[in-house]
Design a protein around this motif. Sequence first.
Motif, PDB file in Angstrom:
ATOM      1  N   ASN A  42       0.835  -1.203   0.000  1.00  0.00           N
ATOM      2  CA  ASN A  42       0.000   0.000   0.000  1.00  0.00           C
ATOM      3  C   ASN A  42       0.867   1.249   0.000  1.00  0.00           C
ATOM      4  O   ASN A  42       1.856   1.340   0.736  1.00  0.00           O
ATOM      5  CB  ASN A  42      -0.922   0.042   1.207  1.00  0.00           C
ATOM      6  CG  ASN A  42      -2.097  -0.915   1.127  1.00  0.00           C
ATOM      7  OD1 ASN A  42      -2.662  -1.300   2.149  1.00  0.00           O
ATOM      8  ND2 ASN A  42      -2.500  -1.317  -0.069  1.00  0.00           N
ATOM      9  N   ALA A  43       0.492   2.219  -0.822  1.00  0.00           N
ATOM     10  CA  ALA A  43       1.202   3.499  -0.877  1.00  0.00           C
ATOM     11  C   ALA A  43       0.847   4.341   0.341  1.00  0.00           C
ATOM     12  O   ALA A  43      -0.282   4.302   0.830  1.00  0.00           O
ATOM     13  CB  ALA A  43       0.818   4.250  -2.145  1.00  0.00           C
ATOM     14  N   VAL A  44       1.825   5.097   0.820  1.00  0.00           N
ATOM     15  CA  VAL A  44       1.631   6.013   1.940  1.00  0.00           C
ATOM     16  C   VAL A  44       1.908   7.423   1.421  1.00  0.00           C
ATOM     17  O   VAL A  44       2.948   7.669   0.805  1.00  0.00           O
ATOM     18  CB  VAL A  44       2.560   5.651   3.114  1.00  0.00           C
ATOM     19  CG1 VAL A  44       2.379   6.622   4.265  1.00  0.00           C
ATOM     20  CG2 VAL A  44       2.283   4.218   3.577  1.00  0.00           C
ATOM     21  N   THR A  45       0.950   8.333   1.659  1.00  0.00           N
ATOM     22  CA  THR A  45       1.031   9.678   1.096  1.00  0.00           C
ATOM     23  C   THR A  45       0.744  10.739   2.154  1.00  0.00           C
ATOM     24  O   THR A  45       0.290  10.432   3.251  1.00  0.00           O
ATOM     25  CB  THR A  45       0.004   9.857  -0.047  1.00  0.00           C
ATOM     26  OG1 THR A  45      -1.312   9.782   0.501  1.00  0.00           O
ATOM     27  CG2 THR A  45       0.173   8.821  -1.130  1.00  0.00           C
ATOM     28  N   ASN A  46       0.990  11.971   1.764  1.00  0.00           N
ATOM     29  CA  ASN A  46       0.494  13.127   2.506  1.00  0.00           C
ATOM     30  C   ASN A  46      -0.149  14.049   1.479  1.00  0.00           C
ATOM     31  O   ASN A  46      -0.394  13.631   0.337  1.00  0.00           O
ATOM     32  CB  ASN A  46       1.609  13.801   3.320  1.00  0.00           C
ATOM     33  CG  ASN A  46       2.669  14.447   2.451  1.00  0.00           C
ATOM     34  OD1 ASN A  46       2.537  14.544   1.237  1.00  0.00           O
ATOM     35  ND2 ASN A  46       3.736  14.889   3.066  1.00  0.00           N
ATOM     36  N   ASN A  47      -0.420  15.293   1.840  1.00  0.00           N
ATOM     37  CA  ASN A  47      -1.086  16.217   0.914  1.00  0.00           C
ATOM     38  C   ASN A  47      -0.250  16.548  -0.311  1.00  0.00           C
ATOM     39  O   ASN A  47      -0.782  17.028  -1.302  1.00  0.00           O
ATOM     40  CB  ASN A  47      -1.453  17.510   1.634  1.00  0.00           C
ATOM     41  CG  ASN A  47      -2.521  17.289   2.673  1.00  0.00           C
ATOM     42  OD1 ASN A  47      -3.246  16.302   2.636  1.00  0.00           O
ATOM     43  ND2 ASN A  47      -2.616  18.203   3.624  1.00  0.00           N
ATOM     44  N   TRP A  48       1.068  16.345  -0.259  1.00  0.00           N
ATOM     45  CA  TRP A  48       1.943  16.724  -1.364  1.00  0.00           C
ATOM     46  C   TRP A  48       2.263  15.570  -2.284  1.00  0.00           C
ATOM     47  O   TRP A  48       2.691  15.770  -3.401  1.00  0.00           O
ATOM     48  CB  TRP A  48       3.230  17.335  -0.820  1.00  0.00           C
ATOM     49  CG  TRP A  48       2.966  18.620  -0.114  1.00  0.00           C
ATOM     50  CD1 TRP A  48       2.787  19.846  -0.693  1.00  0.00           C
ATOM     51  CD2 TRP A  48       2.811  18.808   1.279  1.00  0.00           C
ATOM     52  NE1 TRP A  48       2.545  20.783   0.282  1.00  0.00           N
ATOM     53  CE2 TRP A  48       2.558  20.177   1.506  1.00  0.00           C
ATOM     54  CE3 TRP A  48       2.876  17.962   2.383  1.00  0.00           C
ATOM     55  CZ2 TRP A  48       2.355  20.710   2.763  1.00  0.00           C
ATOM     56  CZ3 TRP A  48       2.679  18.486   3.641  1.00  0.00           C
ATOM     57  CH2 TRP A  48       2.417  19.853   3.817  1.00  0.00           C
ATOM     58  N   GLY A  49       2.135  14.332  -1.813  1.00  0.00           N
ATOM     59  CA  GLY A  49       2.450  13.201  -2.672  1.00  0.00           C
ATOM     60  C   GLY A  49       2.891  11.981  -1.894  1.00  0.00           C
ATOM     61  O   GLY A  49       2.657  11.851  -0.695  1.00  0.00           O
TER      62      GLY A  49
END
Length: 167
Positions: A42-49
């Motif tokens: 699973n990918a882990v992101t924040n508001n920027w990417g």
Amino acid sequence: MSAVNKLPDKYITAKIIANSSGSYIKTITLNVGEKDNVKVGNAVTNNWGMVGRVIEVGKVASRVLLITDINSQIPIYFEKSKHKAIVAGQNSDLLEIKYLKPRVHLFDNDRIITSGEGGVLPRGLMVGTYLKKLNHKSEKVFILPTRNWDRVNYLNVILYDNNKLFE
């Protein structure tokens, strides 16, 4: 029409409970796991990417390999030129572009986006930005990862169904 696909709607917000980012390994631990439907990959992101991807899942916690780790490799494309390549962590503040065709024209400030190739990650997550000034004296191509991801307490785990790859 945007070059970036609509991102998956299913995600869970997680708190960083440990940061193991040293000189040789760049990982973090999140307070979500199997009970929250988190899966390896699973990918882990924040508001920027994109920040990283899940590499271990326990009942209530998950370990995330950050995109800056030397073991991280992600299939990407350049948003403007559409060139495909692999972005690799360097255990530094920059990411290296590998397997880019020779003699390609790259645009300054071009966004680097996950390609979705291989099916492990969804297409359309921002990974970083190509800046000509980073590359003027190097034969290698480097990009700047998405900003401010190392100064956050909460991240999003995209609950992307990549099970068919591991069956």
